[in-house]
Design an enzyme around this catalytic site. Sequence first.
Site, PDB file in Angstrom:
ATOM      1  N   HIS A 301       4.567   2.584  -1.404  1.00 11.34           N
ATOM      2  CA  HIS A 301       4.624   3.912  -2.016  1.00 11.34           C
ATOM      3  C   HIS A 301       5.493   3.846  -3.261  1.00 11.34           C
ATOM      4  O   HIS A 301       6.489   3.119  -3.272  1.00 11.34           O
ATOM      5  CB  HIS A 301       5.204   4.939  -1.027  1.00 11.34           C
ATOM      6  N   ASP A 358      -1.103   7.552   4.831  1.00  9.46           N
ATOM      7  CA  ASP A 358      -2.517   7.243   5.065  1.00  9.46           C
ATOM      8  C   ASP A 358      -2.726   6.201   6.155  1.00  9.46           C
ATOM      9  O   ASP A 358      -3.860   5.950   6.549  1.00  9.46           O
ATOM     10  CB  ASP A 358      -3.158   6.729   3.763  1.00  9.46           C
TER      11      ASP A 358
HETATM   12  N1  CMC Z   1      -0.156  -4.617  -0.244  1.00 10.40           N
HETATM   13  C1  CMC Z   1       0.333  -5.728  -0.848  1.00 10.40           C
HETATM   14  N2  CMC Z   1       1.205  -5.712  -1.894  1.00 10.40           N
HETATM   15  C2  CMC Z   1       1.585  -4.512  -2.327  1.00 10.40           C
HETATM   16  C3  CMC Z   1       1.133  -3.315  -1.767  1.00 10.40           C
HETATM   17  C4  CMC Z   1       0.221  -3.392  -0.674  1.00 10.40           C
HETATM   18  N3  CMC Z   1      -0.247  -2.288  -0.097  1.00 10.40           N
HETATM   19  N4  CMC Z   1       1.674  -2.262  -2.420  1.00 10.40           N
HETATM   20  C5  CMC Z   1       2.462  -2.798  -3.378  1.00 10.40           C
HETATM   21  N5  CMC Z   1       2.416  -4.152  -3.327  1.00 10.40           N
HETATM   22  C6  CMC Z   1       3.170  -5.087  -4.149  1.00 10.40           C
HETATM   23  C7  CMC Z   1       2.603  -5.221  -5.556  1.00 10.40           C
HETATM   24  O1  CMC Z   1       1.655  -6.261  -5.632  1.00 10.40           O
HETATM   25  C8  CMC Z   1       3.843  -5.495  -6.360  1.00 10.40           C
HETATM   26  O2  CMC Z   1       4.198  -6.846  -6.152  1.00 10.40           O
HETATM   27  P1  CMC Z   1       4.926  -7.704  -7.334  1.00 10.40           P
HETATM   28  O3  CMC Z   1       6.258  -7.051  -7.524  1.00 10.40           O
HETATM   29  O4  CMC Z   1       4.979  -9.089  -6.799  1.00 10.40           O
HETATM   30  O5  CMC Z   1       4.030  -7.563  -8.537  1.00 10.40           O
HETATM   31  C9  CMC Z   1       4.915  -4.641  -5.681  1.00 10.40           C
HETATM   32  O6  CMC Z   1       4.489  -4.533  -4.319  1.00 10.40           O
HETATM   33  C10 CMC Z   1       5.087  -3.244  -6.277  1.00 10.40           C
HETATM   34  O7  CMC Z   1       3.804  -2.617  -6.271  1.00 10.40           O
HETATM   35  P2  CMC Z   1       3.277  -1.647  -7.396  1.00 10.40           P
HETATM   36  O8  CMC Z   1       1.777  -1.714  -7.410  1.00 10.40           O
HETATM   37  O9  CMC Z   1       3.994  -1.922  -8.694  1.00 10.40           O
HETATM   38  O10 CMC Z   1       3.786  -0.275  -6.839  1.00 10.40           O
HETATM   39  P3  CMC Z   1       3.331   1.143  -7.337  1.00 10.40           P
HETATM   40  O11 CMC Z   1       4.469   2.031  -7.112  1.00 10.40           O
HETATM   41  O12 CMC Z   1       2.769   1.073  -8.702  1.00 10.40           O
HETATM   42  O13 CMC Z   1       2.100   1.496  -6.355  1.00 10.40           O
HETATM   43  C11 CMC Z   1       0.900   2.150  -4.443  1.00 10.40           C
HETATM   44  C12 CMC Z   1       2.208   2.265  -5.222  1.00 10.40           C
HETATM   45  C13 CMC Z   1       0.903   3.168  -3.317  1.00 10.40           C
HETATM   46  C14 CMC Z   1      -0.284   2.463  -5.366  1.00 10.40           C
HETATM   47  C15 CMC Z   1       0.771   0.701  -3.859  1.00 10.40           C
HETATM   48  O14 CMC Z   1       1.809   0.456  -2.953  1.00 10.40           O
HETATM   49  C16 CMC Z   1      -0.590   0.463  -3.188  1.00 10.40           C
HETATM   50  O15 CMC Z   1      -1.541   0.080  -3.879  1.00 10.40           O
HETATM   51  N6  CMC Z   1      -0.699   0.700  -1.844  1.00 10.40           N
HETATM   52  C17 CMC Z   1      -1.979   0.595  -1.169  1.00 10.40           C
HETATM   53  C18 CMC Z   1      -2.775   1.873  -1.383  1.00 10.40           C
HETATM   54  C19 CMC Z   1      -2.214   3.032  -0.600  1.00 10.40           C
HETATM   55  O16 CMC Z   1      -1.902   2.931   0.572  1.00 10.40           O
HETATM   56  N7  CMC Z   1      -2.134   4.200  -1.257  1.00 10.40           N
HETATM   57  C20 CMC Z   1      -1.663   5.447  -0.619  1.00 10.40           C
HETATM   58  C21 CMC Z   1      -0.338   5.896  -1.154  1.00 10.40           C
HETATM   59  S1  CMC Z   1       0.438   7.190  -0.136  1.00 10.40           S
HETATM   60  C22 CMC Z   1      -0.595   8.559  -0.258  1.00 10.40           C
HETATM   61  C23 CMC Z   1      -0.567   9.170  -1.603  1.00 10.40           C
HETATM   62  O17 CMC Z   1      -1.361   8.766  -2.458  1.00 10.40           O
HETATM   63  O18 CMC Z   1       0.255  10.061  -1.836  1.00 10.40           O
END
Ligand code: CMC
Length: 439
Positions: A301, A358
């Site tokens: 998140h 989720d």
């Molecule tokens: N599985 C594997 N690696 C992950 C995941 C995951 N679910 N989420 C983040 N990471 C890694 C990412 O690869 C990055 O690694 P590195 O630092 O080595 O590059 C690090 O963690 C930080 O991730 P980010 O993509 O920069 O984080 P963000 O804040 O931009 O994204 C997120 C947040 C929710 C989009 C992401 O965690 C994700 O894609 N999660 C899976 C989709 C999901 O469950 N979404 C629902 C969110 S909660 C409901 C809502 O939308 O409100």
Amino acid sequence: MDAKLILNGSEYEFPVIVGTENEVGIDFTKLRSRTGAIGLDPGFGNTGSCTSSITFIDGEKGILRYRGYPIEEVAESASFEEVCFLLIFGHLPTPKELFAFRDQLTHHSMIHESLKNFFEDFPPTAHPMMILSAMVASLSAFYPRSVEPREVDLNIVRLLAKAKTIAAFSFKRSIGQPFVYPRNDLSYTENFLHMLFAVPAEPYIVSPVVDRALNLLLILHADHEQNCSTATVRVVGSSQANLFASVSAGISALWGPLHGGANQRVIEMLEQIRDDGMDYRKYVNLAKDKDSSFRLMGFGHRVYKNFDPRATILKKAADEMLAELGIDDPLLEIAKHLEEVALEDEYFLERKLYPNVDFYSGILYRAMGLPTDMFTVMFALGRLPGWIAQWKESREDPAARISRPRQIYLGEALRPFEPLDLRAKSPEGVPTEPELVGV
Ligand code: CMC
């Protein structure tokens, strides 16, 4: 308190704004006019786009509050109608206000018969999120756009009341059953369940267990400050687009798999793990592999760096609901095992990746009898009061301006335009076809 910025040897001071819970923001409203520079923050991870009095989140401590009330207490004791009122109008309703609000939500549940006809022409395979977004935008064709507060409040009630009817009709259409009309003797959640699951030939009795679970799910999704879809609603609303158009844009933003669409993807992922022999380690490794686009859906998140309090509540609720309904869903056990394996892994611990809202919600929707492509629609219905409250707050904010971010341009520098010479002839004397590039 002021903040100092030194740029190219010149020093600038900017005001600092401190929130109710001591969150600190540097007010860069005048950054560009004073320094010529802009702030660059892709994904807006450090950018406050507004001040707000609706929802407070402390991601480090796993705190979520609606108008100051802890989510755990609201989830335990409130009805979804009360939460809608609280978020939108800023205070808990008195019994008289709640009665009147419920009455309005009931009596505006019907949708115009012409709108009903729109459902007929979507292909049966149309995703219900697409239908919901189109239908909500279409409401603006039936109800006047007005800035007069009484009319705005009426449109708010219309949207809340009709969205559940639209969502239920899109479900019925997707399974080829006749639409079921709302009933005036039922509560918001009971009415929704009735429209989803009743069939004309049989009486439908709403299960109190399912009704309680639905109420909980809607409450837990009701607002989450400036997330992707809510920010979209505010951005669209900032151009003074009407409520229905702004919320329709929010529904589209929510649909994406990184946002609300994740609940559908979680179940698809758990099914994949089940069908692939439940090798949790393989999927955790795949999620860590930078050469793979696979992520653990329902994990991570932007704001929560400890635990998502909504996921904690839902995990417990999934256990209770399945036990009460006597359902044995192997996906719940698979989800728990996957969580365990991921949370023992250094990669997830270092990055503070925990289950989000989720991760367990889909298990409850499945137990209710909903197909996976309805899950994000359920999220949207829950998020509706949040979108509305945030749209209203921004419309009433005297400091609000049209949303219009800047950029740093990294394209070509100035160069002369050289027109194509279309008079050049091929050897056969036919005008030369311009080459098609990249097709
Ligand atoms: N599985 C594997 N690696 C992950 C995941 C995951 N679910 N989420 C983040 N990471 C890694 C990412 O690869 C990055 O690694 P590195 O630092 O080595 O590059 C690090 O963690 C930080 O991730 P980010 O993509 O920069 O984080 P963000 O804040 O931009 O994204 C997120 C947040 C929710 C989009 C992401 O965690 C994700 O894609 N999660 C899976 C989709 C999901 O469950 N979404 C629902 C969110 S909660 C409901 C809502 O939308 O409100």
